[in-house]
Design a protein around this motif. Sequence first.
Motif, PDB file in Angstrom:
ATOM      1  N   SER A  43      11.997  -0.592  -7.737  1.00 51.43           N
ATOM      2  CA  SER A  43      12.238  -0.167  -6.238  1.00 51.43           C
ATOM      3  C   SER A  43      10.854  -0.029  -5.741  1.00 51.43           C
ATOM      4  O   SER A  43      10.079   1.032  -6.355  1.00 51.43           O
ATOM      5  CB  SER A  43      12.981   0.888  -5.875  1.00 51.43           C
ATOM      6  N   GLN A  44      10.378  -0.805  -4.918  1.00 55.13           N
ATOM      7  CA  GLN A  44       9.063  -0.543  -4.302  1.00 55.13           C
ATOM      8  C   GLN A  44       8.999  -1.280  -2.840  1.00 55.13           C
ATOM      9  O   GLN A  44       9.731  -1.990  -2.535  1.00 55.13           O
ATOM     10  CB  GLN A  44       7.893  -1.149  -5.434  1.00 55.13           C
ATOM     11  N   LEU A  45       7.873  -0.651  -2.196  1.00 53.31           N
ATOM     12  CA  LEU A  45       7.835  -1.316  -0.870  1.00 53.31           C
ATOM     13  C   LEU A  45       6.401  -2.049  -0.842  1.00 53.31           C
ATOM     14  O   LEU A  45       5.306  -1.314  -1.282  1.00 53.31           O
ATOM     15  CB  LEU A  45       7.714  -0.099   0.388  1.00 53.31           C
ATOM     16  N   VAL A  59       1.220  -1.279  -2.832  1.00 53.42           N
ATOM     17  CA  VAL A  59       2.594  -1.211  -3.264  1.00 53.42           C
ATOM     18  C   VAL A  59       2.928   0.454  -3.634  1.00 53.42           C
ATOM     19  O   VAL A  59       2.018   0.981  -4.172  1.00 53.42           O
ATOM     20  CB  VAL A  59       2.727  -1.964  -4.674  1.00 53.42           C
ATOM     21  N   LEU A  60       4.086   0.838  -3.064  1.00 52.74           N
ATOM     22  CA  LEU A  60       4.485   2.161  -2.928  1.00 52.74           C
ATOM     23  C   LEU A  60       5.603   2.005  -3.909  1.00 52.74           C
ATOM     24  O   LEU A  60       6.731   1.374  -3.608  1.00 52.74           O
ATOM     25  CB  LEU A  60       4.886   2.828  -1.548  1.00 52.74           C
ATOM     26  N   GLY A  61       5.413   2.881  -5.325  1.00 53.77           N
ATOM     27  CA  GLY A  61       6.570   2.877  -6.140  1.00 53.77           C
ATOM     28  C   GLY A  61       7.536   3.901  -6.047  1.00 53.77           C
ATOM     29  O   GLY A  61       6.954   5.091  -5.920  1.00 53.77           O
ATOM     30  N   TYR A  62       8.944   3.552  -6.299  1.00 56.05           N
ATOM     31  CA  TYR A  62      10.066   4.587  -6.072  1.00 56.05           C
ATOM     32  C   TYR A  62      10.236   5.107  -7.545  1.00 56.05           C
ATOM     33  O   TYR A  62      10.202   4.188  -8.542  1.00 56.05           O
ATOM     34  CB  TYR A  62      11.187   4.111  -5.489  1.00 56.05           C
ATOM     35  N   SER A 103       3.895   6.173  -7.361  1.00 52.58           N
ATOM     36  CA  SER A 103       2.655   5.373  -7.343  1.00 52.58           C
ATOM     37  C   SER A 103       2.348   4.882  -5.872  1.00 52.58           C
ATOM     38  O   SER A 103       3.264   4.252  -5.215  1.00 52.58           O
ATOM     39  CB  SER A 103       2.684   4.180  -8.398  1.00 52.58           C
ATOM     40  N   VAL A 104       1.216   4.603  -5.607  1.00 56.37           N
ATOM     41  CA  VAL A 104       0.616   3.661  -4.657  1.00 56.37           C
ATOM     42  C   VAL A 104      -0.618   3.116  -5.121  1.00 56.37           C
ATOM     43  O   VAL A 104      -1.491   3.704  -5.569  1.00 56.37           O
ATOM     44  CB  VAL A 104       0.076   4.816  -3.350  1.00 56.37           C
TER      45      VAL A 104
END
Length: 133
Positions: A117-119, A23-26, A5-6
């Motif tokens: 986990s996300q950025l 948010v960039l989701g792993y 996801s973004v």
Amino acid sequence: LSLISVQKSGITKSAGAKAESYVLGYGDATGVPFKGRTGFFHIHLDRAANRIVIDLHDVQGTAVNSTELAKIFSASAFVLSAEMTMDPIDHSTNIILHLKRSVELRVLAQDGDGHKSQLVMDLRATQKEPESE
């Protein structure tokens, strides 16, 4: 790993400066949200080219396509356009955000302790345009 996801997570105003958070989701290889450490990544604010380059190593799949990525950033006050490529040799996903104006960038990796986990990327309007060299 995969990019599942973004999402735009908010717009804030602090000290008169507008900011946007993404948010960039792993996920794991099957797309299930990953709760381990984020993979190796490199995010570079390229002021000369007025862009942000995101390199997600070992992210070999994505649930977000280029069209969806462009739509997510279409209402941004800072991002002009977004593009995404997959590199099968380096096993990475690469995202380039072309900017409308100069920004300050803050990145936080959220992982561990049972968290997904996300950025998190915060883009904030610069208070002063950088001087030309």
